[in-house]
Design an enzyme around this catalytic site. Structure first.
Site, PDB file in Angstrom:
ATOM      1  N   ASN A  82      61.515  60.566  65.989  1.00  0.00           N
ATOM      2  CA  ASN A  82      60.064  60.666  65.933  1.00  0.00           C
ATOM      3  C   ASN A  82      59.480  60.123  64.639  1.00  0.00           C
ATOM      4  OD1 ASN A  82      57.344  61.929  66.707  1.00  0.00           O
ATOM      5  ND2 ASN A  82      57.797  62.979  64.785  1.00  0.00           N
ATOM      6  N   TYR A 157      52.709  47.756  62.832  1.00  0.00           N
ATOM      7  CA  TYR A 157      52.997  48.955  63.626  1.00  0.00           C
ATOM      8  C   TYR A 157      53.335  48.585  65.070  1.00  0.00           C
ATOM      9  CZ  TYR A 157      52.242  53.646  65.605  1.00  0.00           C
ATOM     10  OH  TYR A 157      52.379  54.846  66.250  1.00  0.00           O
TER      11      TYR A 157
END
Length: 250
Positions: A82, A157
């Site tokens: 995560n 990203y």
């Protein structure tokens, strides 16, 4: 019903109390798993204390830190990657939120390390113990940004999160012989502690008319970690309130 009793799970990026990582750790524990959590700052020790879990401070962009972390764990059945997000505050003056022509080499490297290298490093060193499990689970937290859509001025990203999907498929194929499954979860607009006002406003425009909750990501991750999901591997599952379905927007 405790579906994960006796299973050991490691969740990265679980330092934020209102974040997806901590919600996942709580959900896995609620189903009976023994939990290990990690983050880059001491706040992970606070989350570990709240959860009754083992917490580790580690820089997952460094394979040496990942190796030291995995050495502390005697066995492992579930790995949730995560860790990773867009840079908040840019403490080094490196702006990752720019068009491709404006992104510097330093910004590119920093974003890729945080959002892609962390998963590569941790999974690589964890695989031997996951293989020993005989039914290991690797779950990547990617994003609809890059994985299914794009957002302005986020090439770093988006690239890293899209690359996670390729890594997911590769791991799923290569590790199937050891009984390991690997899947990716792609959240949309999720109401976390770090969500900006702009992101929250965007979340109100999806077909379901609201932002998602960390627990709604955690629920899917927990199910993917169970025996019930044992025949699902190499898949990318979007959780975005229908946002990626829309062609027309008001």
């Amino acid at each position: 019903m405790y579906l994960l009793t006796g299973r050991k799970a490691l969740v990265s990026g679980a330092g934020a109390k209102g974040g997806i990582g901590f919600a996942i750790a709580k959900a896995l524990k609620a189903q009976g798993a023994d939990i290990y959590i990690t983050s880059t700052t001491e706040r992970i020790l606070e989350r570990a204390n709240e959860l009754g879990a083992d917490g580790f401070i580690a820089d997952l962009t460094l394979q040496s830190d990942c190796e030291a972390l995995i050495e502390e764990i005697d066995s492992l059945d579930i790995l949730v990657n995560n860790a990773g997000m867009t840079s908040i505050g840019n403490p080094l003056g490196i702006d990752e939120s720019s068009s491709l022509t404006e992104v510097t080499e330093e910004a590119w490297g920093r974003g890729i390390k945080r959002n892609l290298d962390t998963a590569f490093n941790l999974t690589k060193v964890a695989l031997p113990k996951l293989r020993e499990s005989g039914s290991g689970r690797v779950i990547m937290i990617s994003s609809v940004t890059g994985g299914a859509m794009a957002m302005r001025n986020q090439p770093v990203y988006a690239t890293a999160k899209a690359a996670l999907l390729g890594l997911t498929k590769s791991i799923a194929l290569d590790e199937a012989q050891f009984g390991i499954t690997c899947n990716a979860v792609l959240p949309g607009w999720i109401e976390t502690d770090t969500q900006s006002a702009h992101e929250k406003a965007q979340g109100l425009k999806v077909p379901l008319g609201r932002n998602g909750k960390p627990d709604e990501i955690a629920g899917l991750v927990t199910w993917l970690a169970t025996e019930s999901a044992g025949y699902i591997t190499g898949q990318s599952i979007i959780v975005d309130g229908g946002n990626s379905l829309m062609e027309e927007r008001a």
